[in-house]
Design a protein around this motif. Structure first.
Motif, PDB file in Angstrom:
ATOM      1  N   PRO A 127      22.870 -55.559 -58.761  1.00  0.00           N
ATOM      2  CA  PRO A 127      22.263 -54.315 -58.418  1.00  0.00           C
ATOM      3  C   PRO A 127      22.008 -54.296 -56.827  1.00  0.00           C
ATOM      4  N   TRP A 128      21.837 -53.091 -56.279  1.00  0.00           N
ATOM      5  CA  TRP A 128      21.823 -53.235 -54.987  1.00  0.00           C
ATOM      6  C   TRP A 128      20.013 -53.523 -54.717  1.00  0.00           C
ATOM      7  N   GLY A 129      19.621 -53.900 -53.420  1.00  0.00           N
ATOM      8  CA  GLY A 129      18.628 -54.174 -53.249  1.00  0.00           C
ATOM      9  C   GLY A 129      17.972 -53.531 -51.954  1.00  0.00           C
ATOM     10  N   TYR A 130      16.839 -53.390 -51.746  1.00  0.00           N
ATOM     11  CA  TYR A 130      16.276 -52.310 -50.242  1.00  0.00           C
ATOM     12  C   TYR A 130      15.165 -53.051 -49.721  1.00  0.00           C
ATOM     13  N   TYR A 131      15.427 -53.325 -48.408  1.00  0.00           N
ATOM     14  CA  TYR A 131      14.393 -54.158 -47.832  1.00  0.00           C
ATOM     15  C   TYR A 131      13.197 -53.200 -47.227  1.00  0.00           C
ATOM     16  N   ASN A 132      13.291 -51.843 -47.395  1.00  0.00           N
ATOM     17  CA  ASN A 132      12.396 -51.025 -46.734  1.00  0.00           C
ATOM     18  C   ASN A 132      12.214 -50.031 -48.061  1.00  0.00           C
ATOM     19  N   ARG A 133      12.340 -50.168 -49.105  1.00  0.00           N
ATOM     20  CA  ARG A 133      12.247 -49.263 -50.055  1.00  0.00           C
ATOM     21  C   ARG A 133      10.720 -48.536 -50.215  1.00  0.00           C
ATOM     22  N   ASN A 178      17.245 -42.160 -55.903  1.00  0.00           N
ATOM     23  CA  ASN A 178      18.472 -41.627 -55.924  1.00  0.00           C
ATOM     24  C   ASN A 178      19.668 -42.644 -56.215  1.00  0.00           C
ATOM     25  N   LEU A 179      19.764 -43.614 -55.408  1.00  0.00           N
ATOM     26  CA  LEU A 179      20.798 -44.492 -55.280  1.00  0.00           C
ATOM     27  C   LEU A 179      20.636 -45.351 -56.867  1.00  0.00           C
ATOM     28  N   ASP A 180      19.550 -45.694 -57.280  1.00  0.00           N
ATOM     29  CA  ASP A 180      19.200 -46.559 -58.572  1.00  0.00           C
ATOM     30  C   ASP A 180      19.608 -45.878 -59.750  1.00  0.00           C
ATOM     31  N   ALA A 181      19.327 -44.281 -59.763  1.00  0.00           N
ATOM     32  CA  ALA A 181      19.641 -43.721 -60.907  1.00  0.00           C
ATOM     33  C   ALA A 181      20.849 -43.696 -61.741  1.00  0.00           C
ATOM     34  N   PRO A 182      21.774 -43.717 -60.989  1.00  0.00           N
ATOM     35  CA  PRO A 182      23.435 -43.900 -61.576  1.00  0.00           C
ATOM     36  C   PRO A 182      23.783 -45.164 -61.843  1.00  0.00           C
ATOM     37  N   PHE A 183      23.102 -46.170 -61.287  1.00  0.00           N
ATOM     38  CA  PHE A 183      23.065 -47.477 -61.782  1.00  0.00           C
ATOM     39  C   PHE A 183      22.534 -47.833 -63.139  1.00  0.00           C
ATOM     40  N   VAL A 184      21.397 -47.062 -63.314  1.00  0.00           N
ATOM     41  CA  VAL A 184      20.723 -47.318 -64.749  1.00  0.00           C
ATOM     42  C   VAL A 184      21.762 -47.160 -65.889  1.00  0.00           C
ATOM     43  N   ALA A 238      23.187 -48.507 -69.520  1.00  0.00           N
ATOM     44  CA  ALA A 238      23.529 -47.588 -70.773  1.00  0.00           C
ATOM     45  C   ALA A 238      24.943 -47.616 -71.294  1.00  0.00           C
ATOM     46  N   ARG A 239      25.660 -47.509 -70.302  1.00  0.00           N
ATOM     47  CA  ARG A 239      27.262 -47.164 -70.700  1.00  0.00           C
ATOM     48  C   ARG A 239      27.698 -48.557 -71.563  1.00  0.00           C
ATOM     49  N   PRO A 240      27.471 -49.744 -71.024  1.00  0.00           N
ATOM     50  CA  PRO A 240      27.933 -51.073 -71.652  1.00  0.00           C
ATOM     51  C   PRO A 240      27.306 -51.255 -73.034  1.00  0.00           C
ATOM     52  N   ARG A 241      26.052 -50.478 -73.307  1.00  0.00           N
ATOM     53  CA  ARG A 241      25.338 -50.794 -74.521  1.00  0.00           C
ATOM     54  C   ARG A 241      25.927 -50.137 -75.867  1.00  0.00           C
ATOM     55  N   ARG A 242      26.331 -48.640 -74.810  1.00  0.00           N
ATOM     56  CA  ARG A 242      27.130 -47.626 -75.803  1.00  0.00           C
ATOM     57  C   ARG A 242      28.287 -47.717 -76.277  1.00  0.00           C
ATOM     58  N   GLY A 266      30.593 -50.613 -74.837  1.00  0.00           N
ATOM     59  CA  GLY A 266      30.997 -51.802 -74.795  1.00  0.00           C
ATOM     60  C   GLY A 266      31.858 -52.302 -73.486  1.00  0.00           C
ATOM     61  N   PHE A 267      31.610 -51.276 -72.499  1.00  0.00           N
ATOM     62  CA  PHE A 267      32.468 -51.691 -71.398  1.00  0.00           C
ATOM     63  C   PHE A 267      31.543 -51.289 -70.056  1.00  0.00           C
ATOM     64  N   LEU A 268      31.982 -51.869 -68.759  1.00  0.00           N
ATOM     65  CA  LEU A 268      31.309 -51.907 -67.788  1.00  0.00           C
ATOM     66  C   LEU A 268      32.117 -51.159 -66.710  1.00  0.00           C
ATOM     67  N   GLY A 269      31.583 -50.087 -66.067  1.00  0.00           N
ATOM     68  CA  GLY A 269      32.189 -49.607 -64.876  1.00  0.00           C
ATOM     69  C   GLY A 269      32.053 -50.330 -63.680  1.00  0.00           C
ATOM     70  N   PHE A 270      32.953 -50.718 -62.906  1.00  0.00           N
ATOM     71  CA  PHE A 270      32.889 -51.622 -61.666  1.00  0.00           C
ATOM     72  C   PHE A 270      32.445 -50.830 -60.603  1.00  0.00           C
ATOM     73  N   ASN A 271      31.165 -51.226 -59.545  1.00  0.00           N
ATOM     74  CA  ASN A 271      31.013 -50.345 -58.438  1.00  0.00           C
ATOM     75  C   ASN A 271      31.655 -51.629 -57.415  1.00  0.00           C
ATOM     76  N   GLY A 272      32.204 -51.153 -56.341  1.00  0.00           N
ATOM     77  CA  GLY A 272      32.624 -51.840 -55.364  1.00  0.00           C
ATOM     78  C   GLY A 272      31.382 -52.582 -54.666  1.00  0.00           C
ATOM     79  N   THR A 273      30.517 -51.905 -54.388  1.00  0.00           N
ATOM     80  CA  THR A 273      29.357 -52.377 -53.638  1.00  0.00           C
ATOM     81  C   THR A 273      28.383 -53.341 -54.421  1.00  0.00           C
ATOM     82  N   GLY A 274      28.353 -54.762 -54.031  1.00  0.00           N
ATOM     83  CA  GLY A 274      27.547 -55.824 -54.948  1.00  0.00           C
ATOM     84  C   GLY A 274      28.361 -56.142 -56.011  1.00  0.00           C
TER      85      GLY A 274
END
Length: 84
Positions: free
Chosen positions: A14-20, A32-38, A43-47, A49-57
């Protein structure tokens, strides 16, 4: 260690923020950046069984990319190309 476990093909972090909590703008921006990652990373892998890969991180093991058919270097969206 991940290098010892050959069953791991990718690691997605997951992304991390130094100034959240610096001000309202940074708090809203982080939310706003964290919501889609949730949805994508929990949720998607639990439902489905696969994970969508995000290039960052994320880090792929080369052998996993090769086993999936390789990767074209000239793509603009490598995370989408590697995910599906």
């Amino acid at each position: 260690r991940g290098s010892d476990n050959t069953n791991i093909g990718l690691v997605q972090c997951p992304w991390g923020y130094y100034n959240r909590t610096q001000n309202v703008l940074t708090e809203v921006d982080a939310l706003n950046l964290d919501a889609p990652f949730v949805v994508e990373q929990e949720a998607r892998p639990r439902r489905f069984g696969f994970l969508g890969f995000n290039g960052t991180g994320g880090i792929w093991r080369k052998i996993a990319i090769d086993a999936g058919g390789g990767w074209a270097w000239d793509t603009v969206t490598e995370d989408l190309d590697l995910s599906y």
